[in-house]
Scaffold this motif. Sequence first.
Motif, PDB file in Angstrom:
ATOM      1  N   ASN A  60      -5.530   4.452  -5.188  1.00  0.00           N
ATOM      2  CA  ASN A  60      -5.470   3.147  -5.843  1.00  0.00           C
ATOM      3  C   ASN A  60      -5.755   2.021  -4.852  1.00  0.00           C
ATOM      4  OD1 ASN A  60      -4.973   4.155  -8.414  1.00  0.00           O
ATOM      5  ND2 ASN A  60      -2.774   4.210  -8.087  1.00  0.00           N
ATOM      6  N   GLY A  61      -5.260   2.148  -3.630  1.00  0.00           N
ATOM      7  CA  GLY A  61      -5.560   1.162  -2.599  1.00  0.00           C
ATOM      8  C   GLY A  61      -7.031   1.162  -2.225  1.00  0.00           C
ATOM      9  N   THR A  62      -7.602   2.348  -2.137  1.00  0.00           N
ATOM     10  CA  THR A  62      -9.025   2.467  -1.792  1.00  0.00           C
ATOM     11  C   THR A  62      -9.895   1.891  -2.903  1.00  0.00           C
ATOM     12  OG1 THR A  62      -8.548   4.448  -0.491  1.00  0.00           O
ATOM     13  CG2 THR A  62     -10.839   4.080  -1.108  1.00  0.00           C
ATOM     14  N   ILE A  63      -9.538   2.143  -4.151  1.00  0.00           N
ATOM     15  CA  ILE A  63     -10.292   1.577  -5.278  1.00  0.00           C
ATOM     16  C   ILE A  63     -10.237   0.050  -5.224  1.00  0.00           C
ATOM     17  CG2 ILE A  63     -10.316   1.290  -7.798  1.00  0.00           C
ATOM     18  CD1 ILE A  63      -9.502   4.255  -7.993  1.00  0.00           C
ATOM     19  N   SER A  64      -9.076  -0.485  -4.929  1.00  0.00           N
ATOM     20  CA  SER A  64      -8.928  -1.934  -4.818  1.00  0.00           C
ATOM     21  C   SER A  64      -9.832  -2.499  -3.717  1.00  0.00           C
ATOM     22  CB  SER A  64      -7.466  -2.272  -4.541  1.00  0.00           C
ATOM     23  OG  SER A  64      -7.298  -3.655  -4.390  1.00  0.00           O
ATOM     24  N   ASN A  65      -9.843  -1.840  -2.569  1.00  0.00           N
ATOM     25  CA  ASN A  65     -10.705  -2.275  -1.467  1.00  0.00           C
ATOM     26  C   ASN A  65     -12.181  -2.168  -1.833  1.00  0.00           C
ATOM     27  OD1 ASN A  65      -8.525  -2.833   0.162  1.00  0.00           O
ATOM     28  ND2 ASN A  65      -8.586  -0.852   1.199  1.00  0.00           N
ATOM     29  N   GLU A  66     -12.546  -1.056  -2.452  1.00  0.00           N
ATOM     30  CA  GLU A  66     -13.941  -0.871  -2.856  1.00  0.00           C
ATOM     31  C   GLU A  66     -14.372  -1.961  -3.842  1.00  0.00           C
ATOM     32  OE1 GLU A  66     -16.449   1.084  -1.979  1.00  0.00           O
ATOM     33  OE2 GLU A  66     -15.398   2.471  -0.672  1.00  0.00           O
TER      34      GLU A  66
END
Length: 94
Positions: free
Chosen positions: A44-50
Amino acid sequence: METTPRKMSVLGETIMELQKDVSKSAFAKCRLEDLIKNELKEINGTISNEHIWELGYEGDDPNPHTDNIEKLIAYRDVLHKIADEYELFCAAKK
């Protein structure tokens, strides 16, 4: 090593036995639940960053961050299916 129908049958039986063992073992279930919860948090954090990078992309080619988000969402969906299959996150659902 060549795969034969018999070997596939044995593999299928082995996987089913492992699934039964995981379902019965509170320890294995707890560990699997922790692994999946941590992975979901990371995803979820990676999706937010992406998504942030996706908004800032100014290239002429298709946005690579959009593709990354789609892959991460598909992976997240698989993890949710595994959690449902093994009845994980029981405490969170109650």
